[in-house]
Design a protein around this motif. Structure first.
Motif, mmCIF file in Angstrom:
data_model
loop_
_atom_site.group_PDB
_atom_site.id
_atom_site.type_symbol
_atom_site.label_atom_id
_atom_site.label_comp_id
_atom_site.label_asym_id
_atom_site.label_seq_id
_atom_site.Cartn_x
_atom_site.Cartn_y
_atom_site.Cartn_z
ATOM 1 N N ASN A 60 57.282 79.355 67.146
ATOM 2 C CA ASN A 60 56.271 78.418 67.638
ATOM 3 C C ASN A 60 55.064 79.165 68.200
ATOM 4 O O ASN A 60 53.914 78.765 67.990
ATOM 5 C CB ASN A 60 56.854 77.525 68.735
ATOM 6 N N PRO A 64 52.204 78.366 65.302
ATOM 7 C CA PRO A 64 52.583 76.956 65.473
ATOM 8 C C PRO A 64 52.169 76.064 64.309
ATOM 9 O O PRO A 64 52.834 75.070 64.024
ATOM 10 C CB PRO A 64 51.853 76.552 66.760
ATOM 11 N N ARG A 67 54.835 75.275 61.657
ATOM 12 C CA ARG A 67 56.071 74.637 62.095
ATOM 13 C C ARG A 67 56.012 73.137 61.812
ATOM 14 O O ARG A 67 55.091 72.441 62.263
ATOM 15 C CB ARG A 67 56.274 74.873 63.591
ATOM 16 N N LEU A 70 55.533 70.704 64.621
ATOM 17 C CA LEU A 70 54.247 70.777 65.322
ATOM 18 C C LEU A 70 53.085 70.441 64.388
ATOM 19 O O LEU A 70 51.920 70.677 64.742
ATOM 20 C CB LEU A 70 54.052 72.175 65.919
ATOM 21 N N THR A 75 47.790 71.592 69.761
ATOM 22 C CA THR A 75 48.325 72.704 70.549
ATOM 23 C C THR A 75 47.332 73.173 71.600
ATOM 24 O O THR A 75 47.688 73.385 72.773
ATOM 25 C CB THR A 75 48.692 73.882 69.620
ATOM 26 N N ILE A 80 51.761 73.302 74.331
ATOM 27 C CA ILE A 80 53.198 73.270 74.065
ATOM 28 C C ILE A 80 53.915 73.929 75.235
ATOM 29 O O ILE A 80 53.522 75.000 75.687
ATOM 30 C CB ILE A 80 53.554 74.041 72.784
ATOM 31 N N ASN A 82 57.407 75.381 75.418
ATOM 32 C CA ASN A 82 58.583 75.700 74.613
ATOM 33 C C ASN A 82 59.849 75.636 75.467
ATOM 34 O O ASN A 82 59.804 75.373 76.663
ATOM 35 C CB ASN A 82 58.426 77.083 73.986
ATOM 36 N N TYR A 124 58.944 71.083 71.569
ATOM 37 C CA TYR A 124 57.937 71.017 70.507
ATOM 38 C C TYR A 124 56.886 69.992 70.943
ATOM 39 O O TYR A 124 56.057 70.288 71.776
ATOM 40 C CB TYR A 124 58.587 70.636 69.174
#
Length: 259
Positions: A60, A64, A67, A70, A75, A80, A82, A124
């Motif tokens: 991530n 990111p 992913r 995501l 972001t 984020i 985590n 996430y």
């Protein structure tokens, strides 16, 4: 904050420190103080007791945008938090959920919120455990698994790894089939690789399963880890009729090893 249940004399935190990601790469990860907001009638406030660092957290952070969970997530703006492998303790609960989530009750987090189709997951799109405290509503509450008081914080936080390994060989429809003849373990020298082969050998020797398995191809780019893996398991595998082939794909011809 609405009325709810807390321990007597406990003053609930209004802020918490959090490790927040605001873009790709380690240079986009910051330690920030964040306001917790109000506790709704159906919400719980939890203390993050322990959180392991998963390879998924690293992925991530590094990229990111690649992913799935995501995809199209803001972001840089929303950020984020985590952390999805961990254990929490309820320190306050809204009026409508205080009987279901009593103060002091401990839980582990099932990160994948499987009944939702928009790739919802803790750590996430839903802020995770890399923080001191948090507030979660019913969406996350449905995926909190209670644990007993005699289970240590760190032991509980590490449950995801062995659970994934166990499911690979015991859950119907998992990746490993009973008639598979060859199995490849990538990155075998790490903890997950060691857990996988331990489970394979256990299934073969104690449960009478995986009888079709003839060859395990184990790979690792670290020669020391690969050699240690081979020294630890080759003899036992051979006793069970399984050939263990250890390959460093950086140093050796991986295609030739597969043949």
């Amino acid at each position: 904050m609405t009325s709810g249940s807390t321990s007597p004399g406990v003053r609930l935190p209004a802020e918490t420190w959090a490790i927040v990601q605001r873009g790709p790469g380690l240079n986009s990860v910051f330690l920030e103080k964040m306001r917790l907001g109000n506790l709704g009638r159906r919400a719980i406030m939890v203390r993050m007791d322990r959180s392991a660092i998963c390879t998924s957290d690293i992925k991530n952070i590094i990229n990111p945008d690649s992913r799935d969970r995501l995809y199209a997530y803001d972001t840089e703006g929303t950020g984020i938090i985590n952390g999805h492998e961990g254990t929490v303790t309820v320190i306050a609960a809204g009026d409508e959920v205080r009987e279901k989530f009593p103060v002091g009750r401990r839980y582990i987090v099932q990160a994948d919120l499987r009944k939702y189709t928009n790739l919802q997951a803790v750590g996430y799109r839903i802020w995770g455990l890399f923080r001191g405290y948090g507030i979660w509503g019913p969406v996350v509450q449905d995926y909190l698994v209670p644990i007993s008081e005699n289970v240590g914080y760190s032991a509980a936080a590490l449950v995801e790894g062995p659970t994934c390994v166990y499911a690979s060989y015991n859950v119907e429809g998992a990746a490993i089939r009973s008639d598979d003849k060859t199995l490849c373990l990538s990155g075998c020298g790490g903890p997950m690789g060691n857990m996988h082969i331990e489970e394979i050998l256990f299934q073969r020797s104690k449960r009478g399963k995986l009888h079709s398995l003839k060859t395990i191809i184990a790979t690792d780019t670290n020669r020391d880890r690969l050699d240690a893996f081979n020294n630890r398991y080759a003899s036992t595998a051979d006793d069970l009729g399984i050939k263990l082939v250890c390959v460093n794909p950086v140093e050796e011809d991986f295609g030739a090893a597969l043949r």
